[in-house]
Design a protein around this motif. Structure first.
Motif, PDB file in Angstrom:
ATOM      1  N   TYR A   3     -16.963  58.587  65.623  1.00 21.37           N
ATOM      2  CA  TYR A   3     -16.291  59.719  64.995  1.00 21.37           C
ATOM      3  C   TYR A   3     -16.514  60.978  65.829  1.00 21.37           C
ATOM      4  O   TYR A   3     -17.481  61.089  66.576  1.00 21.37           O
ATOM      5  CB  TYR A   3     -16.809  59.925  63.578  1.00 21.37           C
ATOM      6  N   GLN A   4     -15.638  61.930  65.681  1.00 18.65           N
ATOM      7  CA  GLN A   4     -15.674  63.223  66.377  1.00 18.65           C
ATOM      8  C   GLN A   4     -15.543  63.063  67.890  1.00 18.65           C
ATOM      9  O   GLN A   4     -15.944  63.945  68.656  1.00 18.65           O
ATOM     10  CB  GLN A   4     -16.976  63.981  66.051  1.00 18.65           C
ATOM     11  N   ASP A   5     -14.960  61.937  68.314  1.00 16.15           N
ATOM     12  CA  ASP A   5     -14.725  61.696  69.743  1.00 16.15           C
ATOM     13  C   ASP A   5     -16.007  61.805  70.569  1.00 16.15           C
ATOM     14  O   ASP A   5     -15.993  62.278  71.711  1.00 16.15           O
ATOM     15  CB  ASP A   5     -13.679  62.680  70.289  1.00 16.15           C
ATOM     16  N   LEU A   6     -17.108  61.308  70.008  1.00 15.19           N
ATOM     17  CA  LEU A   6     -18.378  61.395  70.716  1.00 15.19           C
ATOM     18  C   LEU A   6     -18.593  60.259  71.700  1.00 15.19           C
ATOM     19  O   LEU A   6     -19.545  60.297  72.489  1.00 15.19           O
ATOM     20  CB  LEU A   6     -19.538  61.434  69.711  1.00 15.19           C
ATOM     21  N   ARG A  56     -20.369  57.796  76.634  1.00  6.73           N
ATOM     22  CA  ARG A  56     -20.832  58.762  75.634  1.00  6.73           C
ATOM     23  C   ARG A  56     -20.514  60.168  76.113  1.00  6.73           C
ATOM     24  O   ARG A  56     -20.907  60.575  77.218  1.00  6.73           O
ATOM     25  CB  ARG A  56     -22.337  58.586  75.428  1.00  6.73           C
ATOM     26  N   SER A  57     -19.799  60.939  75.302  1.00 14.00           N
ATOM     27  CA  SER A  57     -19.428  62.309  75.643  1.00 14.00           C
ATOM     28  C   SER A  57     -20.552  63.245  75.214  1.00 14.00           C
ATOM     29  O   SER A  57     -20.892  63.318  74.034  1.00 14.00           O
ATOM     30  CB  SER A  57     -18.124  62.702  74.934  1.00 14.00           C
ATOM     31  N   SER A 108     -27.235  58.245  61.255  1.00 17.39           N
ATOM     32  CA  SER A 108     -26.338  57.718  62.294  1.00 17.39           C
ATOM     33  C   SER A 108     -24.960  58.343  62.172  1.00 17.39           C
ATOM     34  O   SER A 108     -24.586  58.884  61.132  1.00 17.39           O
ATOM     35  CB  SER A 108     -26.224  56.197  62.194  1.00 17.39           C
ATOM     36  N   ILE A 109     -24.189  58.219  63.269  1.00 17.04           N
ATOM     37  CA  ILE A 109     -22.810  58.692  63.314  1.00 17.04           C
ATOM     38  C   ILE A 109     -21.893  57.510  63.038  1.00 17.04           C
ATOM     39  O   ILE A 109     -22.110  56.405  63.541  1.00 17.04           O
ATOM     40  CB  ILE A 109     -22.503  59.295  64.696  1.00 17.04           C
ATOM     41  N   GLY A 110     -20.849  57.732  62.246  1.00 14.57           N
ATOM     42  CA  GLY A 110     -19.924  56.662  61.910  1.00 14.57           C
ATOM     43  C   GLY A 110     -19.014  56.285  63.068  1.00 14.57           C
ATOM     44  O   GLY A 110     -18.866  57.028  64.047  1.00 14.57           O
TER      45      GLY A 110
END
Length: 751
Positions: A536-539, A578-579, A497-499
């Motif tokens: 995180y990472q502006d996703l 969601r980007s 998963s993404i934080g």
């Protein structure tokens, strides 16, 4: 059928003969040859077929027994070299599933294949033991194997390698001291192909080829210590499924017919869901190939005429026939599992092995976009994108665009490329459930932090506040409290998963009635929470809003004891953005949270100080509805419903200190607790709109937390009719992959 048994190292005649004559001794596989499996797969023990642990066994020198269960000579008739055999029924030695009563020449479908599930990107190592015992320079073993692709991605191929105990290729050793493939034993089968029935006659789901009467085999190249399998060769398979070995999540659904009411027999495949071809589709066999009788049986089961079936080889099933089948108890829908199953056959020649161990290693290979990933989440997301571009029956007109996107991603720098892959999936979907968890946790803290009627007799008629909760006395034995606070929580990225960070503000308003016994109360609280989870990472970002209703009770006991209990329900709504690949996909799911807590404190009075143990348990059950994104064209996802469950169990020490600040009384309070946080793994299933989904298993919370709370209250105004107090409070939770901190500031009043 001929009686069979095992003649191995424990059989006295063979061992005695070898000891007397003294020639070179070859090894054989032990009856229980498995030492261990490791890496990206395991041996599946299929108990439905009678297989027992460990899932793999060896048969060495099958011989005939007489009526007294003794071996029948001559023992010199044992076959050790399979190069000239023309039938698998002639093999005397084999590796097979550990299925009692099943032997090398048992019939097809008897459960003798060793089932290997390939569950990840890494190689699977199967470490086997050998034993020196036989008067032969070498001994051949035929292997009945089956692989299943559960890796999460299409396999462009896989290889089978033979290694020594230290992981070195067996081909580097002298043949008499190695385990090598017998490439001359081709007549009894060397290779891998999809199981029969779907492609080729035979098999369990169909006794005729449903898609094609020709087998679908992997291309192969061979050497003494490596077999390499590549693309699948069958024109019908290639037309619908591409050239690669499909993952379990990529196989289509089938319509299955229980044609004989036998629970031990697999149902027959009637049709398959061809997404790109318009839906439910018949198999490819024409009526010229002798299936008229079968169609008549099918029509009878459905209660229709044969003509109503509208059967055309490879044609669509009429909608009314599909509806009739779905309403008929003899028909069911399920995945066509054998599209991700492949038989694996080969012969190994065993010499005299130093150390008595051999490693059979299965190494999968994947498309470049999949191979280039570095985490489990990236791997599965890249695998899904690869399938959307390369599995023909998935193509709803976007395959070319997905293929172009893959080329664009592969041309990027590594960091940018991996971030682009991560954006394709919903890697932070767990933030939906955890936003509800955080809002409910704030609600519990607000209610359990408020003690309007006091914990002891001295404070029973005066408003009291702990950890920053504002309170006031309304009228005799009826109290109210209000709380305003904010929190910030961080969830670290994991392999799956993404934080993300969750920022939350919460407001709670409650009423509480003190019961006649003076030591207990009951109450209700209304809560409102507004938050935002930022990946995180502006996703992407998920905004949340929730309203809650909580019922609670408090009871004093002994000299300083307090029990608090509550249960609540929270209604949640979300707005997700969601980007993905330069576009924004939006969704608006709803959710809910049920929460409960029990807390016990026992503070002993030491004058101005009170100190003692504290313990609590909190339970959170959350759910999020399914939803479909809009706004990002081919990147929009259909996200399935989620459920979550988290338990927090805490134990620690709490204390209070009362002092006068100027002419006004003040309180300091605090606690430190050890908390075990555990949660069920979260299944997040999602897929491009109109296509099958893939499931991500997000690890549930498994943290050892240190929880700290501090509170300060000071009376800033008091009079004959009441008082006003200023409060501040802080609470924090600290773990390896999770951190949360919150503050409260406010006023309380009593009248």
């Amino acid at each position: 059928m001929t009686n069979r048994s095992y003649l191995n190292r424990t059989v006295a005649p063979a061992a005695l003969f070898a000891l007397i004559c003294g020639p070179a001794f070859a090894d054989t596989f032990d009856d229980n040859p498995l030492i261990e499996t490791s890496g990206g797969g395991f041996i599946y023990v299929d108990t439905t077929e009678g297989v027992v642990e460990p899932g793999i066994g060896a048969v060495t020198f099958t011989a005939t027994r007489d009526e007294n269960d003794n071996f029948v000579p001559p023992f010199e008739s044992i076959i050790t070299d399979f190069s000239d055999l023309v039938s698998r029924g002639e093999v005397t030695n084999c590796l097979k599933a550990s299925n009692p009563g099943v032997y090398c020449d048992s019939e097809s479908g008897s459960g003798k294949r060793i089932k290997i599930w390939l569950t990840g990107r890494d190689a699977t190592n199967i470490r086997l033991r050998t034993t020196a015992s036989v008067d032969h320079p070498s001994v051949d073993y035929f292997t009945f194997g089956k692989t299943s692709n559960y890796s999460g991605a299409r396999m462009t191929g896989f290889s089978l390698e033979l290694l020594d105990a230290d992981g070195n290729p067996m081909g580097e050793l002298a043949p008499e001291n190695a385990v090598l493939f017998n490439l001359d034993a081709t007549d009894i089968g060397i290779g891998s192909r999809l199981v029969d029935g779907l492609f080729g006659e035979g098999g369990q789901e169909n006794d005729i080829g449903f898609f094609s009467d020709e087998r679908a085999a992997f291309d192969r190249t061979t050497s003494d210590d490596a077999l390499t399998f590549g693309a699948l060769s069958n024109t019908v398979f290639n037309e619908h499924f591409g050239t690669a070995y499909l993952d379990d999540s990529m196989v289509p659904d089938g319509l299955f017919w229980d044609d004989n009411d036998d629970p031990n027999d697999e149902a027959s495949l009637v049709a398959w869901n061809n997404i790109a071809g318009g839906g439910w589709t018949y198999g490819s066999l024409s009526t010229d190939e002798g299936i008229d009788a079968r169609l008549a049986e099918l029509a009878t089961s459905l209660g229709v005429d044969v003509a109503a079936l509208g059967y055309v080889a490879g044609g669509l099933v009429p909608a009314d026939i599909v509806a009739t089948a779905e309403a008929n108890g003899l028909f069911s829908v399920g995945a066509i599992e054998d599209l991700r199953n492949a038989n694996l056959n080969y012969t190994m020649t065993v010499g005299t092995i130093d150390g008595g161990e051999v490693i059979v290693r299965i190494v999968p290979t994947f498309a470049p976009i999949v191979e280039n990933t570095s985490s489990e989440y990236q791997f599965k997301t890249a695998g899904y994108l690869d399938a959307a571009a390369n599995v023909p029956y998935w193509d709803l007109g976007n395959a070319t665009a997905y293929e172009a996107a893959i080329a664009e991603i592969l041309a990027m720098e590594t960091t940018e490329s991996l971030q682009a892959i991560e954006s394709v999936g919903f890697g932070y979907a767990a933030a939906l459930s955890n936003s509800g968890f955080e809002a409910s946790r704030d609600q519990i803290a607000a209610v359990m932090g408020a003690m309007p009627w006091g914990q002891d007799d001295e404070a029973s008629d005066v408003a009291a506040t702990r950890a920053g909760v504002d309170s006031w006395l309304v009228r005799d034995d009826l109290y109210g409290f209000v709380s305003l606070g904010g929190s910030q929580s961080s969830y670290a990225s994991t392999s799956s998963s993404i934080g993300y960070d969750i920022a939350l503000t919460a407001f709670t308003l409650g009423m509480e009635k003190r019961l006649a016994n003076g030591n207990s109360s009951i109450g209700l609280a209304l809560g409102y929470a507004n938050g935002s989870a930022s990946a995180y990472q502006d996703l992407g970002e998920i905004d949340s809003e929730g309203f809650s209703l909580t019922g609670f009770s408090r009871t004093r006991f002994g000299n300083g004891g307090l029990v608090q209990a509550l249960v609540g329900y929270q209604d949640l709504s979300y707005e997700s953005e969601r980007s993905v690949m330069g576009e924004t996909a939006s969704g608006t799911p709803d959710g809910s949270q049920i929460f409960a807590a029990l807390k016990v404190d026992y503070l002993k009075d030491f004058g101005s100080f009170k100190v003692g143990p504290t313990a609590s348990v909190e339970l959170y059950n959350g759910s999020t509805d399914s939803f479909t994104e809009t706004g990002a064209d081919l990147w929009n996802l259909e996200v399935d419903a989620q459920t979550s469950r988290t338990v927090l169990a805490s134990v620690g020490v709490s204390g209070e200190y009362r002092f006068d600040y100027g002419n006004n009384p003040s309180h300091l309070s605090g606690s430190i607790e050890f908390t075990k946080a555990s949660g069920d793994d979260l299944v997040v299933a999602s897929g491009f709109v109109g296509l099958p989904s893939t499931s991500y298993i997000v690890d549930g919370m498994d943290e050892n937390l240190v929880d700290v709370s501090l509170g300060f209250e000071s009376v800033i105004s008091s009079g004959a009719h009441g008082e006003i107090s200023l409060q501040t409070g802080y609470r924090g939770s600290f773990g390896d992959d999770y951190e949360s901190q919150g503050v409260h500031v406010g006023l309380s009043a009593s009248f």
